[in-house]
Scaffold this motif. Structure first.
Motif, PDB file in Angstrom:
ATOM      1  N   ILE A 170       0.847  -1.195   0.000  1.00  0.00           N
ATOM      2  CA  ILE A 170       0.000   0.000   0.000  1.00  0.00           C
ATOM      3  C   ILE A 170       0.875   1.234   0.000  1.00  0.00           C
ATOM      4  CG2 ILE A 170      -1.566   1.394   1.449  1.00  0.00           C
ATOM      5  CD1 ILE A 170      -2.910  -1.006   0.174  1.00  0.00           C
ATOM      6  N   ASP A 171       0.664   2.108  -0.996  1.00  0.00           N
ATOM      7  CA  ASP A 171       1.376   3.375  -1.025  1.00  0.00           C
ATOM      8  C   ASP A 171       0.387   4.510  -0.834  1.00  0.00           C
ATOM      9  OD1 ASP A 171       4.154   3.379  -1.233  1.00  0.00           O
ATOM     10  OD2 ASP A 171       4.074   2.641  -3.309  1.00  0.00           O
ATOM     11  N   LEU A 172       0.489   5.179   0.297  1.00  0.00           N
ATOM     12  CA  LEU A 172      -0.368   6.352   0.473  1.00  0.00           C
ATOM     13  C   LEU A 172       0.157   7.454  -0.419  1.00  0.00           C
ATOM     14  CD1 LEU A 172      -0.947   6.760   4.305  1.00  0.00           C
ATOM     15  CD2 LEU A 172      -2.611   6.071   2.564  1.00  0.00           C
ATOM     16  N   SER A 173      -0.777   8.241  -0.963  1.00  0.00           N
ATOM     17  CA  SER A 173      -0.329   9.380  -1.747  1.00  0.00           C
ATOM     18  C   SER A 173      -1.335  10.505  -1.584  1.00  0.00           C
ATOM     19  CB  SER A 173      -0.194   8.971  -3.218  1.00  0.00           C
ATOM     20  OG  SER A 173      -0.973   9.785  -4.045  1.00  0.00           O
ATOM     21  N   SER A 174      -0.849  11.739  -1.726  1.00  0.00           N
ATOM     22  CA  SER A 174      -1.767  12.872  -1.554  1.00  0.00           C
ATOM     23  C   SER A 174      -2.873  12.838  -2.603  1.00  0.00           C
ATOM     24  CB  SER A 174      -0.995  14.186  -1.613  1.00  0.00           C
ATOM     25  OG  SER A 174      -0.346  14.295  -2.860  1.00  0.00           O
TER      26      SER A 174
END
Ligand code: PBG
Ligand code: ZN
Length: 321
Positions: A17-21
């Motif tokens: 999982i990559d959080l991104s704005s």
């Protein structure tokens, strides 16, 4: 298993999982009754904005590369019919114009569509003899949506769990010449105890009864799936599950059944609880927020609406440099 957990770069390499704005939406309250931005005690660290201070707030959101804001209007005066919700010069409509005039298309604007914040009884529908009327409410919701479209909204977000609201709003927007305006439906919105901070801000606690005749029972997953399916059939472009943290099973199930973009609203009390832990030095704010938001994404959300959006975007920016 530990081979791949040995070093930070390896852990990054296998991170799922990559959080991104890019997937964040920041909620903003605009208060008709104030002149400058004012702290919110029930959401420590958050501020409500005046029409004058709104621009600076959107500046900070835009500079963090957050693609959308969700606007909530706090009217100076509530009426029994909630009529200030669809005035051309209503607080939300004016706020939308301010953002539009200053930002053009560079940030998307989502508008909450409901009457509870504008009606003295605090319910999400038209009240008659102690009953919440369904179809009479649709007439008001159509007016609210069209008035926001007139002001330049990108997406309207009906939040009242009124049956048929998505279809009614879709037709009204199309008939009035706004086929380009999208609908984010609060499709699976539960009758939750996590809305306390929000109702404190909006002064929208129902004056009698509760919302269980229109919001979902926390016990009902299958019913939530039917709500989502109906809203998609009625023309929703995006669907929402709300709250987020205690409803991850709903998100996961919705993800596996539907292909529409799914938004999760991490609500006021979810924010407050984390803030309380951090205040007591029982958790590190950045670490706990990233953990919780990663869980929400892992469960299946494409979009996360959170009062932490600016903080997260800031942290992500810092870790990238
Ligand atoms: C009602 C509405 C609610 C929220 C936004 N719009 C919930 C409610 O009062 O039942 C909750 C948002 C939050 O708790 O952060 N239309
Ligand atoms: Zn409502």
């Amino acid at each position: 298993m530990r081979r791949l957990r040995e070093s930070a770069p390896l852990r990054r390499l296998v991170q799922e999982i990559d959080l991104s704005s890019s997937s964040l939406v920041y909620p903003i309250f605009i208060d008709e009754g104030i002149k400058s931005s004012t702290g919110i005690t029930s959401l420590p660290g958050q501020k409500k904005q005046s029409l004058e201070s709104l621009r600076r707030e959107v500046d900070s959101v835009a500079s963090l590369d957050i693609p959308a804001v969700l606007l909530f209007g706090l009217p100076a005066k509530k009426t029994s019919g909630g009529t200030n919700s669809y005035r051309k010069d209503g607080i939300l409509q004016r706020a939308v114009r301010v953002v539009r005039e200053n930002y053009g298309d560079s940030i998307s604007v989502i508008g909450d569509v409901c009457i509870c914040m504008y009606a003295s009884h605090g319910h999400c529908g038209v009240v008659q003899d102690g009953m919440i009327l369904n179809d009479a409410t649709l007439e008001i919701l159509k007016k609210i949506a069209v008035s926001q479209a007139e002001a330049g909204i990108d997406i309207v977000a009906p939040s009242g769990m009124v049956d048929g609201q998505v279809g009614a709003i879709r037709r009204a927007l199309d008939d009035c010449g706004y086929p380009q305006v999208g609908i984010l439906s609060y499709a699976a919105k539960f009758s939750s105890n996590l809305y306390g901070p929000f109702r404190d801000i909006a002064k929208s606690t129902p004056s009698f009864g509760d919302r269980s005749s229109y919001q979902l029972s926390p016990s009902n997953l299958e019913e939530a799936m039917r709500e989502i399916q109906l809203d998609i059939q009625e023309g929703a472009d995006l669907v929402m599950v709300k709250p987020a943290m205690y409803y991850l099973d709903i998100l996961r199930e919705a993800r596996s059944r539907f292909k529409h973009p799914i938004a999760a609203f991490s609500v006021g009390a979810e924010y407050f609880m984390i803030k309380a832990l951090v205040k007591e030095k029982l958790a590190n704010e950045r670490d706990i927020v990233i953990e919780v938001l990663s869980s929400i994404k892992r469960a299946g959300a494409d979009i996360i609406i959170t009062y932490f959006a600016k903080d997260v975007a800031q942290w992500l920016e810092e870790s990238a440099t």
